[in-house]
Write a protein that holds these residues in place. Structure first.
Motif, PDB file in Angstrom:
ATOM      1  N   ARG A   1     -39.530  -3.036 -40.939  1.00  0.00           N
ATOM      2  CA  ARG A   1     -39.229  -2.809 -42.226  1.00  0.00           C
ATOM      3  C   ARG A   1     -38.465  -3.891 -42.757  1.00  0.00           C
ATOM      4  N   ILE A   2     -38.623  -4.397 -44.174  1.00  0.00           N
ATOM      5  CA  ILE A   2     -37.891  -5.426 -44.679  1.00  0.00           C
ATOM      6  C   ILE A   2     -37.486  -5.138 -46.080  1.00  0.00           C
ATOM      7  N   TRP A   3     -36.196  -5.348 -46.453  1.00  0.00           N
ATOM      8  CA  TRP A   3     -35.796  -5.243 -47.896  1.00  0.00           C
ATOM      9  C   TRP A   3     -35.359  -6.767 -48.362  1.00  0.00           C
ATOM     10  N   LEU A   4     -35.746  -6.860 -49.662  1.00  0.00           N
ATOM     11  CA  LEU A   4     -35.252  -8.085 -50.250  1.00  0.00           C
ATOM     12  C   LEU A   4     -34.767  -7.929 -51.384  1.00  0.00           C
ATOM     13  N   ASN A   5     -33.505  -8.638 -51.722  1.00  0.00           N
ATOM     14  CA  ASN A   5     -32.852  -8.383 -52.894  1.00  0.00           C
ATOM     15  C   ASN A   5     -32.743  -7.036 -53.503  1.00  0.00           C
TER      16      ASN A   5
ATOM     17  N   GLU B   1     -37.086  -2.448 -51.013  1.00  0.00           N
ATOM     18  CA  GLU B   1     -37.950  -2.275 -49.838  1.00  0.00           C
ATOM     19  C   GLU B   1     -39.405  -3.090 -50.388  1.00  0.00           C
ATOM     20  N   GLU B   2     -39.716  -4.169 -49.277  1.00  0.00           N
ATOM     21  CA  GLU B   2     -40.975  -4.793 -49.630  1.00  0.00           C
ATOM     22  C   GLU B   2     -41.891  -4.637 -48.400  1.00  0.00           C
TER      23      GLU B   2
ATOM     24  N   ARG C   1     -47.186 -14.150 -44.340  1.00  0.00           N
ATOM     25  CA  ARG C   1     -46.320 -15.389 -43.704  1.00  0.00           C
ATOM     26  C   ARG C   1     -45.351 -14.783 -42.827  1.00  0.00           C
ATOM     27  N   LEU C   2     -44.806 -13.568 -43.294  1.00  0.00           N
ATOM     28  CA  LEU C   2     -43.766 -12.798 -42.562  1.00  0.00           C
ATOM     29  C   LEU C   2     -44.537 -12.491 -41.149  1.00  0.00           C
TER      30      LEU C   2
ATOM     31  N   CYS D   1     -32.991  -7.307 -43.576  1.00  0.00           N
ATOM     32  CA  CYS D   1     -32.446  -7.265 -44.903  1.00  0.00           C
ATOM     33  C   CYS D   1     -32.022  -8.614 -45.417  1.00  0.00           C
ATOM     34  N   SER D   2     -32.458  -8.939 -46.496  1.00  0.00           N
ATOM     35  CA  SER D   2     -32.263 -10.345 -46.938  1.00  0.00           C
ATOM     36  C   SER D   2     -31.869 -10.434 -48.615  1.00  0.00           C
TER      37      SER D   2
END
Ligand code: DP6
Length: 392
Positions: free
Chosen positions: A60-64, A67-68, A74-75, A95-96
């Protein structure tokens, strides 16, 4: 179950010889070499925490703060390249966040991918080994081309290389951030709206349609790279500044030579070009240089001794609140501004355009990515974002 995590920060870079056009879309190999300055992380940076655990159900990814989708190609490519180096036990939570507006044309993807790659390398405790082998630059490049230049501090070139595999298409530090202590950077934020044509699709269209790009890549950039490196090594500001402006001009000419054309500069950008040109004429020597990426914001490179006068003028021409003495126009390194003299204003001879620049970030060259301690993690010890709304 165990949760392992690391947190890193990475800088923004602004090119003085631009990367525009890929010869290989898959491996992200450029049609020409490029060179940039890495900016101080005190004012602009991406911070990324990565946690890995067998208890996580999926990546999982959270940007600013949001969650995205982890499915971003690319990722996925970066995750796959890391998997090849060392298999990930379980899944990852990433998380970024940036401390500046995303997609304002401020190279947020470069800082973001550089940070992700550096954090992965730190997680595997392979930072040094991967750096030595050029692997960090190779993986960062495949997130976003310009990200490989954010893997180092100071003045950095991305050698285009010639190997079809891309093994020699890597970033190399030309000089550290301490090399040119007088160098300053002003980022003139004209708009923090999302840009209209992304770099990726814009440069693709340029490669397909622009004859001027071919000329630029083969007949202009190789010599310009040599001259730029020489100007940096000898701290020849005038040479550095002129090459920077010429390269920005040519990059935007190539955009206009694209069919259908791409225009990133707006009326305010053009006023900034006119202002810098007239100021340099008034001084009788090149004292400030502009450059523009894929958006209308201007970035100025200048020496410390010129910052005060340039900022005072920019404030006079472009900021509506001068009379109120409000100082929030300039963020970053503090500077006192004053009303420019009548003589200077009449020499520049421009009309005022109040409000056309939203704010300015005053910064300087800075170091490459940093490993931060756990207290700065964006994730809880359980591996979830610290902001509450995204935790399910
Ligand atoms: C105008 O690195 O964002 O800022 O490789 O497709 O992700 P992709 O492009 P990106 O392009 C940057 C273009 C530029 C010039 C530069 O930074 O050199």
């Amino acid at each position: 179950m165990e949760v392992r995590s690391v947190t890193c920060s990475a800088p923004v870079n602004i090119a003085v010889v631009k990367y525009w056009g890929k010869r290989d879309e898959e491996l992200i190999l450029p049609v020409n070499s490029s060179l940039s300055v890495t900016l101080s992380q005190e004012h602009l940076k991406a911070t990324t925490s990565i946690a890995v655990s067998e208890s996580f159900e999926r990546n999982r990814i959270w940007l600013n703060g949001r969650e995205e989708s982890i499915e971003n190609p690319r990722l996925q490519k970066c995750l796959k390249l890391f998997e090849e180096i060392a298999p990930i036990p379980g899944h990852v939570h990433i998380c970024s966040e940036n401390n500046f507006p995303t997609a304002a044309g401020l190279a947020s993807s470069a800082a973001g991918y550089a940070c992700l790659v550096y954090a992965f390398a730190a997680l595997y405790e392979k930072k040094h080994e991967l750096h030595e082998r050029g692997d960090l630059s190779r993986i960062a490049r495949q997130g976003s081309g310009s990200a490989c230049r954010s893997m180092f501090g100071g003045f950095v070139k991305w050698e285009m290389g010639s190997e079809p595999s891309g093994s020699d298409s890597i970033a190399i530090q030309v000089a550290p951030e301490t090399h040119w202590p007088d160098m300053r950077i002003l980022i003139l934020v004209v708009s923090d709206q999302k840009k209209s044509t992304s770099s990726t699709s814009g440069m693709q269209r340029t490669v397909e349609t622009s004859k001027l790009l071919e000329y630029r890549a083969t007949s202009v950039v190789p010599e310009r790279m040599r001259q730029m490196e020489e100007a940096i090594q000898s701290k020849n500001y005038v040479e550095f500044a002129e090459l920077t402006m010429k390269d920005s001009n040519q990059f935007h000419a190539v955009c206009l030579d694209t069919y259908p054309p791409i225009t990133y500069l707006n009326d305010t950008s053009k006023k900034v070009i006119q202002f810098i040109t007239r100021y340099n004429q008034y001084k009788g020597v090149t004292t400030a240089a502009y450059t523009f990426d894929a958006g209308p914001n201007a970035v100025l490179y200048l020496e410390n001794k010129s910052v005060h006068e340039i900022l005072s003028l920019l404030k006079y021409y472009f900021w509506p609140l001068l009379e109120n003495g409000n100082n929030s126009f300039v963020k970053g390194i503090p500077v006192e501004c004053e009303n420019p003299s009548k003589e200077l204003l009449s020499a520049i001879g421009m009309d005022r355009s109040p409000g056309e620049i939203q704010y300015i970030i005053h910064t300087k060259p800075g170091p490459g990515p940093q490993l931060l301690d756990q207290s700065q993690s964006l994730l809880t010890p359980e591996g979830y974002p610290r902001f509450s709304q995204a935790v399910d």
